[in-house]
Design a protein around this motif. Structure first.
Motif, short mmCIF file in Angstrom:
data_model
loop_
_atom_site.label_atom_id
_atom_site.label_comp_id
_atom_site.label_asym_id
_atom_site.label_seq_id
_atom_site.Cartn_x
_atom_site.Cartn_y
_atom_site.Cartn_z
N HIS A 199 0.60 -1.38 0.05
CA HIS A 199 -0.07 -0.03 -0.03
C HIS A 199 0.87 1.17 0.19
N VAL A 200 0.20 2.41 -0.15
CA VAL A 200 0.90 3.76 -0.14
C VAL A 200 0.72 4.05 1.22
N ALA A 201 2.06 4.36 1.98
CA ALA A 201 1.85 4.89 3.47
C ALA A 201 1.63 6.35 3.45
N VAL A 202 1.02 6.69 4.67
CA VAL A 202 0.70 8.28 4.74
C VAL A 202 0.90 8.56 6.14
N ASP A 203 1.86 9.62 6.10
CA ASP A 203 2.16 10.26 7.47
C ASP A 203 1.48 11.44 7.67
N THR A 204 0.48 11.59 8.38
CA THR A 204 -0.73 12.61 8.52
C THR A 204 0.14 14.03 9.09
N ARG A 205 1.09 13.70 10.06
CA ARG A 205 1.71 14.72 10.75
C ARG A 205 2.53 15.41 9.81
N VAL A 206 3.23 14.74 8.98
CA VAL A 206 4.10 15.50 7.87
C VAL A 206 3.31 16.04 6.93
N PHE A 214 5.68 22.07 -9.40
CA PHE A 214 5.51 20.71 -9.67
C PHE A 214 6.20 19.91 -8.75
N PHE A 215 7.56 20.38 -8.41
CA PHE A 215 8.46 19.68 -7.43
C PHE A 215 8.18 19.85 -5.86
N THR A 216 7.31 20.87 -5.57
CA THR A 216 7.06 21.30 -4.26
C THR A 216 5.50 20.93 -3.81
N GLY A 217 4.68 20.72 -5.15
CA GLY A 217 3.57 20.41 -4.91
C GLY A 217 3.13 19.10 -4.76
N ARG A 218 4.11 18.19 -4.93
CA ARG A 218 3.85 16.69 -4.94
C ARG A 218 3.43 16.27 -3.40
N ARG A 219 2.85 15.12 -3.59
CA ARG A 219 2.49 14.53 -1.98
C ARG A 219 3.97 14.23 -1.36
N ASN A 220 3.67 14.36 0.06
CA ASN A 220 4.85 14.00 0.61
C ASN A 220 5.24 12.41 0.90
N GLU A 221 6.39 12.20 0.65
CA GLU A 221 6.82 10.76 0.52
C GLU A 221 7.02 10.40 2.06
N VAL A 222 6.58 8.97 2.22
CA VAL A 222 6.69 8.25 3.47
C VAL A 222 8.00 7.35 3.56
N TYR A 223 9.20 7.77 4.22
CA TYR A 223 10.38 6.85 4.07
C TYR A 223 10.35 6.05 5.36
N SER A 224 9.77 6.35 6.54
CA SER A 224 9.95 5.78 7.86
C SER A 224 8.82 5.73 8.66
N LEU A 259 13.57 14.41 5.56
CA LEU A 259 13.47 14.05 3.94
C LEU A 259 12.54 15.07 3.13
N ASN A 260 11.39 15.12 3.54
CA ASN A 260 10.51 16.28 2.82
C ASN A 260 10.84 17.53 2.61
N ARG A 261 11.19 18.00 3.78
CA ARG A 261 11.85 19.43 3.88
C ARG A 261 13.26 19.40 2.97
N LEU A 262 14.01 18.66 3.14
CA LEU A 262 15.16 18.76 2.42
C LEU A 262 14.96 18.69 0.96
N PRO A 305 12.85 1.87 9.98
CA PRO A 305 12.35 1.85 8.39
C PRO A 305 11.25 1.37 7.93
N LEU A 306 10.80 2.05 7.03
CA LEU A 306 9.34 1.73 6.81
C LEU A 306 9.18 0.32 5.81
N LEU A 307 8.49 -0.57 6.46
CA LEU A 307 8.39 -1.87 5.78
C LEU A 307 6.90 -1.86 4.89
N THR A 308 7.19 -1.50 3.61
CA THR A 308 6.07 -1.84 2.53
C THR A 308 6.74 -2.55 1.39
#
Length: 474
Positions: free
Chosen positions: A130-137, A197-207, A216-219, A292-295
């Motif tokens: 699935h596609v993970a979501v981090d609501t806080r970020v 385009f680059f900044t409007g993309r959804r936030n990726e969940v890495y962990s 990572l998303n701020r970076l 680490p995120l296990l997906t």
């Protein structure tokens, strides 16, 4: 000189592009972030003999592919010394082939790695697809990038070149002079669009750790937005310099283009630095991540490309290159993107083919003049001029073009020829049928324009001159 500039520009562009692609996609055969060649596998997969064979083949093949295209990227632009049109045509073909072959090589490796994963049963049930979501970020995502409004001053400067009549007239009165102020508007709009385009993309969940995801998303978003702003303002400074040179009536020289190129390279350096910074910092942060995120979403990449009908996004982060995006082929709009890309590629090749034909015709042909009764016809490649004897006011044999500023309106101006329609500050409307390295020249004054003509043979030029004098005296 024009051919030298074309060679230098395209050679540097090719070397930079091949180098960036190599930096972004190299090392994917190593075990990193729980993946090998973009496919999630357990750590023990590194010791598998078939995996080793596959990764070694990928590494050696990738290096050969990159080296070959680096050589071609430097050699193909050299064809412009033989013929400008042919050089640009073959460069366009090489660029399209490279851009298509590069991802296809990765797709093949991803398919093989996924097949090995299924063969070894390395699919874990505790890694849901699935596609993970981090609501806080996600709630703080607007604070990550630099605001897009910082592009507006650069856009306003470009628009200002068209608003003020005095500035606008300085460009429109020159042949192709409008190109520079047009770029001064187009480039800020382009970089603004890329910024969004680059900044409007959804936030990726890495962990599983929101702090890591936030870093990572701020970076990523802040670095890309800073790169787009730097490129935008560098381009603006370079174009304003060129535009001011035109406004103050200075003829653009090689040094002017050199200044613009150097300033523009600041923006290119910012983009390259961003790619390398994101890649290195991401690797460092994830290597220290204790959660680490296990997906496992490899099912959507099993064909080598991304196809996820449950993902509403048209683009997603590329599996082998975190600095670029992959098209979601399961999205309804994907077919339109593919069709548009195919159309653009065909149009680019067709345009370069036409350009090659035109420039090739200029190189293969030479000026011709025929007289039938009292009608004179001068032709060179796709250009011709006809006039009668009573339209001729004067005919002169001159050693060189008069001191004047000739602006090309519709024609060719290469290292060897001047042909077509020009506008001289003193001479006025002018047609030229000239080989630059040949002398003398024939100057024909007509009622409404001036014609300059010569031949590859000075004997032929003098004969034409005598024929015109004889016609004028009848």
């Amino acid at each position: 000189m024009a051919n030298l500039l074309i060679f230098v520009f395209f050679a540097l562009f090719d070397a930079g592009m091949v180098g960036i692609c190599g930096l972004c996609c190299s090392g994917k055969e190593k075990y990193s972030e729980g993946k090998i060649l973009g496919i999630h596998v357990p750590p023990e997969a590194v010791e598998d003999e078939e995996v080793r064979t596959l990764t070694e083949a990928y590494r050696s093949g990738f290096r050969r592919f990159q080296r070959l295209n680096l050589v071609l990227g430097l050699l193909v632009p050299a064809l412009s010394f033989l013929n400008t049109g042919i050089g640009i045509l073959f460069w366009t073909l090489w660029l399209l082939i490279y851009c298509l072959a590069f991802p296809f090589r990765s797709m093949r490796s991803i398919r093989k790695m996924y097949a090995l994963k299924k063969k070894r049963h390395w699919i874990r049930e505790d890694q849901p697809p699935h596609v993970a979501v981090d609501t806080r970020v996600g709630a703080m995502s607007d604070r990550f990038p630099i605001p897009w409004q910082w592009h507006l001053p650069a856009l306003a400067a470009g628009i200002g070149l068209w608003i003020f009549p005095a500035l606008r007239s300085s460009f429109t009165k020159l042949s192709s002079g409008w190109i520079f102020p047009a770029l001064a508007v187009f480039l800020p709009l382009l970089f603004l669009s890329l910024h969004l385009f680059f900044t409007g993309r959804r936030n990726e969940v890495y962990s599983q750790d929101s702090t890591v995801n936030e870093k990572l998303n701020r970076l990523t978003k802040r670095t890309w937005s800073a790169a787009m702003l730097t490129a935008d303002y560098a381009g603006m400074v370079g174009l304003l310099y060129i535009c001011l040179r035109i406004v103050f009536g200075k003829e653009l020289s090689l040094w002017d283009y050199g200044v613009y190129f150097i300033v523009d390279m600041v923006g290119a350096a910012a983009v390259i630095t961003s790619v390398l910074l994101i890649k290195q910092r991401r690797r460092d942060i994830l290597s220290r991540d204790p959660q680490p995120l296990l997906t496992d979403d490899d099912e959507y990449w099993k064909n080598g490309w991304y196809s996820n009908p449950y993902d509403r996004h048209l683009f997603t982060e590329d599996r082998l290159n975190s600095s670029s995006y992959a098209l979601n082929f399961a999205h309804p709009a994907a077919k339109w993107w593919v069709a548009a890309t195919v159309f653009i590629c065909i149009a680019a090749v067709a345009l370069c083919l036409v350009l090659a034909m035109i420039l090739g015709s200029l190189d293969r042909s030479s000026p011709e003049m025929t007289i039938r009764e009292d009608q004179v016809t001068i032709s060179y490649s796709f250009y011709d001029c006809s006039f009668s004897a009573d339209e001729v006011r004067s005919v002169e044999l001159i050693p060189e073009l008069p001191e004047d500023n000739f602006d090309r309106e519709n024609g060719g101006d290469t290292d060897t020829v001047l042909v077509g329609y020009f506008e001289g500050d003193k001479t006025g409307d002018t047609m030229m049928f000239l080989l630059k390295e040949e002398t003398p020249l024939i100057r024909i004054e007509l009622r409404d324009q001036t014609v300059f003509l010569n031949s590859s043979s000075d004997t032929q030029t003098e004969k034409w001159y005598e024929d015109l004098i004889t016609l004028q005296e009848k």
